[in-house]
Scaffold this active site. Structure first.
Site, PDB file in Angstrom:
ATOM      1  N   ARG A   1      29.887  22.539  12.562  1.00 20.32           N
ATOM      2  CA  ARG A   1      30.754  21.353  12.675  1.00 20.32           C
ATOM      3  C   ARG A   1      31.784  21.406  11.546  1.00 20.32           C
ATOM      4  NH1 ARG A   1      27.319  16.096  12.995  1.00 20.32           N
ATOM      5  NH2 ARG A   1      26.815  16.853  15.081  1.00 20.32           N
TER       6      ARG A   1
ATOM      7  N   ARG B   1      29.332  11.438   6.237  1.00 20.56           N
ATOM      8  CA  ARG B   1      29.905  12.400   7.209  1.00 20.56           C
ATOM      9  C   ARG B   1      31.430  12.267   7.286  1.00 20.56           C
ATOM     10  NH1 ARG B   1      25.902  13.776  11.046  1.00 20.56           N
ATOM     11  NH2 ARG B   1      23.899  13.847   9.987  1.00 20.56           N
TER      12      ARG B   1
ATOM     13  N   LYS C   1      27.744   6.998   7.808  1.00 13.77           N
ATOM     14  CA  LYS C   1      28.995   7.152   8.558  1.00 13.77           C
ATOM     15  C   LYS C   1      30.000   6.057   8.218  1.00 13.77           C
ATOM     16  CE  LYS C   1      26.788   9.621  12.307  1.00 13.77           C
ATOM     17  NZ  LYS C   1      26.496   9.695  13.741  1.00 13.77           N
TER      18      LYS C   1
ATOM     19  N   CYS D   1      28.060  13.091  25.524  1.00 16.20           N
ATOM     20  CA  CYS D   1      27.629  13.919  24.395  1.00 16.20           C
ATOM     21  C   CYS D   1      27.375  15.339  24.890  1.00 16.20           C
ATOM     22  CB  CYS D   1      26.366  13.345  23.777  1.00 16.20           C
ATOM     23  SG  CYS D   1      24.913  13.672  24.785  1.00 16.20           S
TER      24      CYS D   1
ATOM     25  N   CYS E   1      21.854  21.233  22.685  1.00 16.44           N
ATOM     26  CA  CYS E   1      21.203  20.212  21.866  1.00 16.44           C
ATOM     27  C   CYS E   1      19.685  20.247  22.055  1.00 16.44           C
ATOM     28  CB  CYS E   1      21.734  18.826  22.212  1.00 16.44           C
ATOM     29  SG  CYS E   1      20.895  17.581  21.216  1.00 16.44           S
TER      30      CYS E   1
ATOM     31  N   CYS F   1      20.091  11.653  25.526  1.00 14.39           N
ATOM     32  CA  CYS F   1      18.912  11.023  24.923  1.00 14.39           C
ATOM     33  C   CYS F   1      19.363   9.762  24.196  1.00 14.39           C
ATOM     34  CB  CYS F   1      18.198  12.012  23.985  1.00 14.39           C
ATOM     35  SG  CYS F   1      18.893  12.079  22.322  1.00 14.39           S
TER      36      CYS F   1
ATOM     37  N   CYS G   1      24.801   9.727  20.662  1.00 11.85           N
ATOM     38  CA  CYS G   1      25.958  10.430  20.106  1.00 11.85           C
ATOM     39  C   CYS G   1      27.272  10.089  20.820  1.00 11.85           C
ATOM     40  CB  CYS G   1      25.729  11.939  20.143  1.00 11.85           C
ATOM     41  SG  CYS G   1      24.270  12.427  19.193  1.00 11.85           S
TER      42      CYS G   1
HETATM   43 FE1  SRM Z   1      24.880  13.026  17.065  1.00  9.69          FE
HETATM   44  C1  SRM Z   1      21.914  14.435  16.352  1.00  9.69           C
HETATM   45  C2  SRM Z   1      25.864  15.879  18.502  1.00  9.69           C
HETATM   46  C3  SRM Z   1      27.996  11.835  17.117  1.00  9.69           C
HETATM   47  C4  SRM Z   1      23.679   9.869  16.562  1.00  9.69           C
HETATM   48  N1  SRM Z   1      23.989  14.845  17.297  1.00  9.69           N
HETATM   49  C5  SRM Z   1      22.754  15.215  16.881  1.00  9.69           C
HETATM   50  C6  SRM Z   1      22.561  16.729  17.080  1.00  9.69           C
HETATM   51  C7  SRM Z   1      22.964  17.417  15.811  1.00  9.69           C
HETATM   52  C8  SRM Z   1      21.161  17.166  17.561  1.00  9.69           C
HETATM   53  C9  SRM Z   1      20.137  17.544  16.539  1.00  9.69           C
HETATM   54  O1  SRM Z   1      19.902  16.787  15.572  1.00  9.69           O
HETATM   55  O2  SRM Z   1      19.515  18.591  16.736  1.00  9.69           O
HETATM   56  C10 SRM Z   1      23.579  16.980  18.226  1.00  9.69           C
HETATM   57  C11 SRM Z   1      24.130  18.398  18.324  1.00  9.69           C
HETATM   58  C12 SRM Z   1      24.420  18.730  19.765  1.00  9.69           C
HETATM   59  C13 SRM Z   1      25.167  19.981  19.946  1.00  9.69           C
HETATM   60  O3  SRM Z   1      24.635  20.909  20.612  1.00  9.69           O
HETATM   61  O4  SRM Z   1      26.289  20.098  19.479  1.00  9.69           O
HETATM   62  C14 SRM Z   1      24.558  15.855  17.990  1.00  9.69           C
HETATM   63  N2  SRM Z   1      26.602  13.772  17.577  1.00  9.69           N
HETATM   64  C15 SRM Z   1      26.807  14.934  18.249  1.00  9.69           C
HETATM   65  C16 SRM Z   1      28.236  15.058  18.718  1.00  9.69           C
HETATM   66  C17 SRM Z   1      28.765  16.480  18.706  1.00  9.69           C
HETATM   67  C18 SRM Z   1      28.334  14.442  20.122  1.00  9.69           C
HETATM   68  C19 SRM Z   1      29.583  14.760  20.901  1.00  9.69           C
HETATM   69  O5  SRM Z   1      29.404  15.173  22.044  1.00  9.69           O
HETATM   70  O6  SRM Z   1      30.688  14.568  20.408  1.00  9.69           O
HETATM   71  C20 SRM Z   1      28.914  14.104  17.722  1.00  9.69           C
HETATM   72  C21 SRM Z   1      29.346  14.783  16.457  1.00  9.69           C
HETATM   73  C22 SRM Z   1      29.989  13.822  15.524  1.00  9.69           C
HETATM   74  C23 SRM Z   1      30.575  14.436  14.303  1.00  9.69           C
HETATM   75  O7  SRM Z   1      31.595  15.099  14.430  1.00  9.69           O
HETATM   76  O8  SRM Z   1      30.049  14.197  13.214  1.00  9.69           O
HETATM   77  C24 SRM Z   1      27.778  13.142  17.423  1.00  9.69           C
HETATM   78  N3  SRM Z   1      25.675  11.197  16.777  1.00  9.69           N
HETATM   79  C25 SRM Z   1      26.993  10.890  16.964  1.00  9.69           C
HETATM   80  C26 SRM Z   1      27.170   9.473  17.038  1.00  9.69           C
HETATM   81  C27 SRM Z   1      28.465   8.741  17.321  1.00  9.69           C
HETATM   82  C28 SRM Z   1      29.168   8.309  16.073  1.00  9.69           C
HETATM   83  O9  SRM Z   1      28.784   8.698  14.972  1.00  9.69           O
HETATM   84  O10 SRM Z   1      30.115   7.546  16.194  1.00  9.69           O
HETATM   85  C29 SRM Z   1      25.904   8.905  16.883  1.00  9.69           C
HETATM   86  C30 SRM Z   1      25.563   7.403  16.990  1.00  9.69           C
HETATM   87  C31 SRM Z   1      25.945   6.618  15.805  1.00  9.69           C
HETATM   88  C32 SRM Z   1      24.846   6.636  14.788  1.00  9.69           C
HETATM   89  O11 SRM Z   1      24.838   7.547  13.962  1.00  9.69           O
HETATM   90  O12 SRM Z   1      23.977   5.770  14.844  1.00  9.69           O
HETATM   91  C33 SRM Z   1      24.977  10.002  16.715  1.00  9.69           C
HETATM   92  N4  SRM Z   1      23.052  12.268  16.466  1.00  9.69           N
HETATM   93  C34 SRM Z   1      22.739  10.931  16.378  1.00  9.69           C
HETATM   94  C35 SRM Z   1      21.342  10.805  16.092  1.00  9.69           C
HETATM   95  C36 SRM Z   1      20.563   9.477  15.938  1.00  9.69           C
HETATM   96  C37 SRM Z   1      20.533   9.018  14.539  1.00  9.69           C
HETATM   97  C38 SRM Z   1      19.648   7.804  14.378  1.00  9.69           C
HETATM   98  O13 SRM Z   1      20.089   6.853  13.754  1.00  9.69           O
HETATM   99  O14 SRM Z   1      18.526   7.803  14.850  1.00  9.69           O
HETATM  100  C39 SRM Z   1      20.814  12.114  16.035  1.00  9.69           C
HETATM  101  C40 SRM Z   1      19.357  12.524  15.766  1.00  9.69           C
HETATM  102  C41 SRM Z   1      18.987  12.410  14.323  1.00  9.69           C
HETATM  103  O15 SRM Z   1      19.804  12.229  13.427  1.00  9.69           O
HETATM  104  O16 SRM Z   1      17.782  12.522  14.086  1.00  9.69           O
HETATM  105  C42 SRM Z   1      21.909  12.993  16.285  1.00  9.69           C
HETATM  106 FE1  SF4 Z   2      21.795  15.579  21.782  1.00  9.79          FE
HETATM  107 FE2  SF4 Z   2      20.891  13.155  22.260  1.00  9.79          FE
HETATM  108 FE3  SF4 Z   2      23.006  13.471  20.704  1.00  9.79          FE
HETATM  109 FE4  SF4 Z   2      23.224  13.904  23.263  1.00  9.79          FE
HETATM  110  S1  SF4 Z   2      22.727  11.936  22.319  1.00  9.79           S
HETATM  111  S2  SF4 Z   2      23.986  15.281  21.646  1.00  9.79           S
HETATM  112  S3  SF4 Z   2      21.263  14.735  23.805  1.00  9.79           S
HETATM  113  S4  SF4 Z   2      20.977  14.167  20.239  1.00  9.79           S
END
Ligand code: SRM
Ligand code: SF4
Length: 574
Positions: free
Chosen positions: A75, A144, A210, A429, A435, A474, A478
């Site tokens: 990233r 981030r 964030k 996402c 993922c 899930c 994201c």
């Molecule tokens: Fe996310 C984890 C992709 C924005 C909440 N997110 C992941 C991971 C890294 C999976 C992992 O932990 O193994 C995913 C990688 C997938 C892949 O193959 O690329 C992933 N998140 C993404 C992206 C790429 C989604 C997209 O399609 O654009 C976004 C990258 C953002 C960036 O550039 O930094 C992305 N993730 C978000 C958002 C939206 C936002 O931030 O506005 C959220 C929800 C807001 C929040 O943080 O509450 C988000 N991602 C999560 C979570 C849940 C965190 C939690 O509070 O429980 C996880 C899982 C974790 O952290 O354990 C996670």
């Molecule tokens: Fe992966 Fe769940 Fe985030 Fe989608 S919402 S990228 S399935 S961790």
């Protein structure tokens, strides 16, 4: 006396890591496996990369007793989402040379590569840095990528706000020399413990953090989903400061009601001069009071809920040594993007294009990646990533406009008029196959589902109506599905929870309408609701608001109510 709770395992990994070094450097040299040791995998996140494997290939490789098809997601941080043409060209080149030939524009205005093998990891990260970008703190328990509205040249205010985003980002970037040592062949630097991470300390934050800035009336960055947000307050055309919002987040876990999405609370106001200090002190409050024992309860939203926003404000004022001012009035109108050409106040113009699922790639009938490369070769302005996974070709000078327009035409880059309001307001996402947490498809499935639902909107005369629709594989959220008017969240392969009633401006959480709907039944489930909306909506009424007025779901007023008042029919046994 109550027994001290044990720290979460990741806390020990951080403590023992010598400021994020672990054994990453040594493990990268080991060519006998495509994977990295488990503890290093956790530390790699702070450096901006995740170990993954191709889930489409798992069964086949297991059958042949082969190691999983490991590769790495990288990233790239893009503070405020702004990249130069040269950075675009380098990103495009690296995507072809080392990744899977695609660039993913993320929901936080960053770039992602998928499919980088271990042997190329160091070189790719090094070359990203040579292109004046970096990956440190793109993931991990730190602040981030700082987001902000992507169209800064619409007014001077936007330019000021972008600078604030960059300042906050720079101030909160981890200082450990580990990044330079491991990826950039930097010299080992001797420094005292206190100097190494003056803000984060040895254990960094309890969890990811964030930050976002929005300029009303646009909430395209979804400020209520962020740990800390700043809402720009403009008086007499000048930026005078920011309302401060704390404690938003999306992540939750199915069947665990202790986890829930939460909207941020707006708690006060700070001036432009104070904003970096406020960001730092909010981070320190979370560093000192966040839960380090349970990672499912360690996001700042739970710190805010456990102590209450008033306590957080009081603690913040104490850390600041002065008080935040009273919240100033503001209004958000929507959380979507403005497509097509817009004129800036500086004489330049901007073209916002829809990028399905944020995935920039070439297909036989849509050579988007090539088109954008050709545009970047001549474009003297910049590229802006939106938080809705779209792209702005920004700051096109009057002299260049005709040339850019002809390239847009030549490569068939889609105009918003050809695309339905539903699709333009969609987010998915990544989910499968990369993922590791995905329970169902998202990016690969939502486009087809929208095609099905487009039949419904077409039949009901709603083709150009904006309806916010989001899908995630899930409940981590994201793609911020709990803020959508129609939200799908993966339960199992081919099955989704359907949420309705999110606010059009990202100001209200949705509510579960149906659990585990098979993909084959989604269209039929939505059909009567869309038909009624077309017939019965009041003037200007949004789909999410209608779903509540018509009684399909109750309004969710705060995170803790997310699991309450769900109608019994949502849980139909299938
Ligand atoms: Fe996310 C984890 C992709 C924005 C909440 N997110 C992941 C991971 C890294 C999976 C992992 O932990 O193994 C995913 C990688 C997938 C892949 O193959 O690329 C992933 N998140 C993404 C992206 C790429 C989604 C997209 O399609 O654009 C976004 C990258 C953002 C960036 O550039 O930094 C992305 N993730 C978000 C958002 C939206 C936002 O931030 O506005 C959220 C929800 C807001 C929040 O943080 O509450 C988000 N991602 C999560 C979570 C849940 C965190 C939690 O509070 O429980 C996880 C899982 C974790 O952290 O354990 C996670
Ligand atoms: Fe992966 Fe769940 Fe985030 Fe989608 S919402 S990228 S399935 S961790």
């Amino acid at each position: 006396m109550s027994e001290e709770k044990k720290l979460a395992a990741n806390e020990y990994i951080k403590i023992d890591s010598n400021y994020l070094r672990g054994t990453i450097a040594e493990a990268l040299e080991d060519s006998s496996t495509g994977s990295m040791p488990e503890n290093d995998q956790q530390l790699l996140k702070f450096h901006g990369t995740y170990q993954q494997d191709d889930r489409d290939l798992r069964a086949e490789r297991r059958k042949h007793k082969l190691e999983k098809a490991y590769s790495f997601m990288i990233r790239i941080r893009v503070p405020g989402g702004v990249a130069t043409s040269e950075q675009w060209l380098q990103t495009d080149r690296l995507a072809g040379d080392f990744a899977n030939g695609t660039i993913k524009l993320t929901t936080r205005q960053a770039f992602q590569f998928h499919g980088v093998i271990k042997g190329n990891l160091k070189r790719t990260i090094k070359e990203i840095n040579q292109a004046a970008m970096d990956t440190i703190a793109a993931c991990g328990d730190v602040n981030r990528n700082v987001m902000c509205n992507p169209n800064p040249y619409l007014s001077e205010v936007h330019a000021d706000v972008l600078q604030v985003a960059k300042d906050i980002s720079a101030h909160l970037t981890p200082q450990t020399p580990a990044y330079h040592e491991i990826w950039l062949d930097g010299e080992k630097v001797e420094s005292t413990e206190k100097e190494i991470e003056p803000i984060y300390g040895k254990t960094y934050l309890p969890r990811k953090f964030k930050i976002t800035i929005a300029v009303p009336p646009s909430n395209d960055v979804d400020i209520f989903a962020n740990c800390l947000s700043f809402i720009a307050i403009v008086e007499d055309g000048k930026l005078v400061g920011f309302n401060v919002a704390v404690g938003g987040g999306m992540g939750s876990t199915h069947n665990n009601e202790k986890t829930y999405p939460r909207l941020a609370d707006v708690i006060g106001f700070c001036t432009v001069d104070q904003v970096v200090d406020v960001a730092e002190k909010v981070v320190l409050v979370q560093r000192d009071f966040g839960d380090r024992t349970d990672r499912k309860h360690s996001r700042f939203k739970y710190t805010v809920d456990d102590h209450g926003p008033d306590w957080i404000l009081a603690k913040l004022n104490e850390y600041l040594g002065y008080d935040l001012g009273p919240v100033r009035p503001y209004v958000f109108e929507d959380n979507g993007d403005r497509f097509g050409w817009t004129e800036g106040t500086n004489g330049n113009s901007h073209f916002t294009l829809f990028v399905q699922g944020g995935r920039v790639l070439d297909t036989a009938d849509y050579p988007l990646r090539t088109g954008l490369r050709e545009i970047a070769k001549v474009h003297t302005g910049d590229f802006r990533l939106t938080a809705n996974q779209n792209l702005v070709i920004a700051n096109v000078s009057p002299e260049k406009r005709a040339e850019i327009e002809s390239l847009i035409k030549k490569y068939g880059i889609k105009d918003s008029l050809e695309t339905s309001g539903l699709r333009l307001n969609s987010l998915a996402c990544v989910a499968l196959p990369t993922c590791g947490l995905a329970l169902a498809e998202a990016e690969r499935y939502l486009p087809d589902l929208i095609t099905e639902i487009e039949d419904l909107v077409e039949e009901n005369g709603l083709r150009h109506d904006a309806i916010v629709i989001r899908m995630t594989g899930c409940p981590n959220g994201c793609g911020r599905p709990f803020l959508a008017e129609i939200g799908f969240v993966g339960r199992a392969p081919g099955k989704y929870n359907l949420y309705l009633g999110g606010g059009f401006a990202g100001q209200r959480l949705s509510k579960l309408y149906r659990e585990s709907v098979p993909a084959t039944e989604i269209k039929a489930t939505l059909a009567p609701i869309i038909a009624r909306y077309a017939k019965e909506r009041e003037s200007g009424e949004r789909f999410g608001d209608f779903c509540i007025r018509a009684g399909y779901v109750e309004a969710t007023t705060q995170g803790r109510d997310f699991h309450l008042n769900i109608k019994p029919e949502a849980f139909v046994k299938r």
